[in-house]
Design a protein around this motif. Sequence first.
Motif, PDB file in Angstrom:
ATOM      1  N   ILE A  44       0.899  -1.183  -0.104  1.00 48.32           N
ATOM      2  CA  ILE A  44       0.112  -0.047  -0.103  1.00 48.32           C
ATOM      3  C   ILE A  44       0.788   1.431   0.021  1.00 48.32           C
ATOM      4  O   ILE A  44       0.678   2.323  -0.792  1.00 48.32           O
ATOM      5  N   VAL A  45       1.784   1.179   0.925  1.00 52.52           N
ATOM      6  CA  VAL A  45       2.664   2.559   1.099  1.00 52.52           C
ATOM      7  C   VAL A  45       4.028   2.142   1.738  1.00 52.52           C
ATOM      8  O   VAL A  45       4.055   1.240   2.494  1.00 52.52           O
ATOM      9  N   ARG A  46       4.881   2.754   1.567  1.00 52.44           N
ATOM     10  CA  ARG A  46       6.334   2.416   2.007  1.00 52.44           C
ATOM     11  C   ARG A  46       7.360   3.713   1.782  1.00 52.44           C
ATOM     12  O   ARG A  46       7.019   4.538   1.019  1.00 52.44           O
ATOM     13  N   ILE A  47       8.409   3.877   2.743  1.00 47.76           N
ATOM     14  CA  ILE A  47       9.035   4.961   2.574  1.00 47.76           C
ATOM     15  C   ILE A  47      10.293   4.627   1.569  1.00 47.76           C
ATOM     16  O   ILE A  47      10.765   3.523   1.787  1.00 47.76           O
ATOM     17  N   PRO A  48      10.563   5.429   0.731  1.00 46.07           N
ATOM     18  CA  PRO A  48      11.610   5.236  -0.185  1.00 46.07           C
ATOM     19  C   PRO A  48      12.761   4.874   0.368  1.00 46.07           C
ATOM     20  O   PRO A  48      13.494   5.501   1.316  1.00 46.07           O
ATOM     21  N   GLY A  49      13.597   3.692   0.073  1.00 44.93           N
ATOM     22  CA  GLY A  49      14.810   3.388   0.804  1.00 44.93           C
ATOM     23  C   GLY A  49      14.599   2.299   1.637  1.00 44.93           C
ATOM     24  O   GLY A  49      15.818   1.920   2.233  1.00 44.93           O
ATOM     25  N   ALA A  50      13.375   2.036   2.254  1.00 44.49           N
ATOM     26  CA  ALA A  50      13.178   1.114   3.136  1.00 44.49           C
ATOM     27  C   ALA A  50      13.121  -0.251   2.675  1.00 44.49           C
ATOM     28  O   ALA A  50      13.161  -0.578   1.379  1.00 44.49           O
ATOM     29  N   ARG A  51      13.381  -1.236   3.482  1.00 48.13           N
ATOM     30  CA  ARG A  51      13.558  -2.750   3.336  1.00 48.13           C
ATOM     31  C   ARG A  51      12.478  -3.337   4.109  1.00 48.13           C
ATOM     32  O   ARG A  51      12.245  -2.766   5.255  1.00 48.13           O
ATOM     33  N   LEU A  52      11.627  -4.617   3.680  1.00 40.51           N
ATOM     34  CA  LEU A  52      10.720  -5.044   4.439  1.00 40.51           C
ATOM     35  C   LEU A  52      11.164  -6.358   5.290  1.00 40.51           C
ATOM     36  O   LEU A  52      11.851  -7.133   4.617  1.00 40.51           O
ATOM     37  N   VAL A  53      10.999  -6.176   6.583  1.00 41.81           N
ATOM     38  CA  VAL A  53      11.389  -7.368   7.278  1.00 41.81           C
ATOM     39  C   VAL A  53      10.108  -7.285   8.546  1.00 41.81           C
ATOM     40  O   VAL A  53      10.066  -6.676   9.567  1.00 41.81           O
ATOM     41  N   PRO A  54       9.143  -8.253   8.100  1.00 45.29           N
ATOM     42  CA  PRO A  54       8.045  -8.368   9.242  1.00 45.29           C
ATOM     43  C   PRO A  54       8.276  -8.528  10.512  1.00 45.29           C
ATOM     44  O   PRO A  54       9.439  -9.112  10.890  1.00 45.29           O
ATOM     45  N   MET A  55       7.410  -7.969  11.273  1.00 44.47           N
ATOM     46  CA  MET A  55       7.707  -7.846  12.952  1.00 44.47           C
ATOM     47  C   MET A  55       8.065  -9.510  13.392  1.00 44.47           C
ATOM     48  O   MET A  55       8.610  -9.537  14.125  1.00 44.47           O
ATOM     49  N   ARG A  56       7.095 -10.470  12.937  1.00 48.89           N
ATOM     50  CA  ARG A  56       7.248 -11.779  13.480  1.00 48.89           C
ATOM     51  C   ARG A  56       8.652 -12.277  13.475  1.00 48.89           C
ATOM     52  O   ARG A  56       9.143 -12.947  14.118  1.00 48.89           O
ATOM     53  N   GLU A  57       9.393 -11.837  12.316  1.00 50.00           N
ATOM     54  CA  GLU A  57      10.930 -12.197  12.127  1.00 50.00           C
ATOM     55  C   GLU A  57      11.848 -11.855  13.118  1.00 50.00           C
ATOM     56  O   GLU A  57      12.905 -12.106  13.557  1.00 50.00           O
ATOM     57  N   TRP A  58      11.403 -10.532  13.891  1.00 57.43           N
ATOM     58  CA  TRP A  58      12.221  -9.880  14.846  1.00 57.43           C
ATOM     59  C   TRP A  58      12.088 -10.653  15.904  1.00 57.43           C
ATOM     60  O   TRP A  58      12.977 -10.994  16.818  1.00 57.43           O
ATOM     61  N   LEU A  59      10.789 -10.916  16.168  1.00 55.96           N
ATOM     62  CA  LEU A  59      10.118 -11.657  17.570  1.00 55.96           C
ATOM     63  C   LEU A  59      10.690 -12.968  17.423  1.00 55.96           C
ATOM     64  O   LEU A  59      11.392 -13.140  18.705  1.00 55.96           O
ATOM     65  N   ASP A  60      11.090 -13.645  16.487  1.00 59.54           N
ATOM     66  CA  ASP A  60      11.384 -15.200  16.642  1.00 59.54           C
ATOM     67  C   ASP A  60      12.990 -15.199  16.571  1.00 59.54           C
ATOM     68  O   ASP A  60      13.740 -15.959  16.584  1.00 59.54           O
ATOM     69  N   GLY A  61      13.572 -13.946  16.253  1.00 57.22           N
ATOM     70  CA  GLY A  61      15.130 -13.772  16.163  1.00 57.22           C
ATOM     71  C   GLY A  61      15.651 -13.837  14.877  1.00 57.22           C
ATOM     72  O   GLY A  61      16.874 -13.739  14.896  1.00 57.22           O
ATOM     73  N   VAL A  86       9.950  -4.369  18.371  1.00 57.76           N
ATOM     74  CA  VAL A  86      11.256  -4.628  17.507  1.00 57.76           C
ATOM     75  C   VAL A  86      12.174  -3.838  17.924  1.00 57.76           C
ATOM     76  O   VAL A  86      13.587  -4.447  18.075  1.00 57.76           O
ATOM     77  N   LEU A  87      12.028  -2.620  18.489  1.00 55.69           N
ATOM     78  CA  LEU A  87      13.161  -2.011  19.030  1.00 55.69           C
ATOM     79  C   LEU A  87      13.894  -2.659  20.278  1.00 55.69           C
ATOM     80  O   LEU A  87      14.914  -2.606  20.472  1.00 55.69           O
ATOM     81  N   ALA A  88      12.831  -3.219  21.291  1.00 57.86           N
ATOM     82  CA  ALA A  88      13.336  -3.680  22.185  1.00 57.86           C
ATOM     83  C   ALA A  88      14.058  -5.095  21.843  1.00 57.86           C
ATOM     84  O   ALA A  88      15.420  -5.414  22.710  1.00 57.86           O
ATOM     85  N   VAL A  89      13.842  -5.595  20.800  1.00 59.80           N
ATOM     86  CA  VAL A  89      14.440  -6.844  20.495  1.00 59.80           C
ATOM     87  C   VAL A  89      16.070  -6.468  20.015  1.00 59.80           C
ATOM     88  O   VAL A  89      17.127  -7.166  20.344  1.00 59.80           O
ATOM     89  N   ALA A  90      16.025  -5.459  19.233  1.00 64.87           N
ATOM     90  CA  ALA A  90      17.316  -4.867  18.461  1.00 64.87           C
ATOM     91  C   ALA A  90      18.197  -4.575  19.763  1.00 64.87           C
ATOM     92  O   ALA A  90      19.570  -4.655  19.688  1.00 64.87           O
TER      93      ALA A  90
END
Length: 119
Positions: A44-61, A86-90
């Motif tokens: 739908i919408v994204r910020i130019p230059g971003a990459r997609l890594v869904p939240m679930r992939e951060w939460l499972d490490g 996600v910030l907490a995980v990082a």
Amino acid sequence: MSDDRHRAAPADGSAITPRHLKRLLDQGAPIDLVDVREPHEWEIVRIPGARLVPMREWLDGSALPTLRQGRTPVFYCRTGRRTLEVLAVAREAGFADAVHLEGGVVAWVNEIDPRLPVY
């Protein structure tokens, strides 16, 4: 006129404003801009230059190895709520400079590029 340097970093240094992020991107700062939403939201919408890594992939490490060394991780979602997890995980993984976009992609559209769609 307000000073974005103060607005961009609350006491814990966890957030960055859309205007501050835009300025850093325009300057070519070493940013790893990561969208943590789902693929259908990315379409739908994204910020130019971003990459997609869904939240679930951060939460499972599984996403941690994708963080780019030498770049400040900047996470965003729709409004900024999901990125706090996600910030907490990082940060727990040692990325102390990681931040999230205050207000998410909705704030980006409202403040930076109103031509983009909002959902």
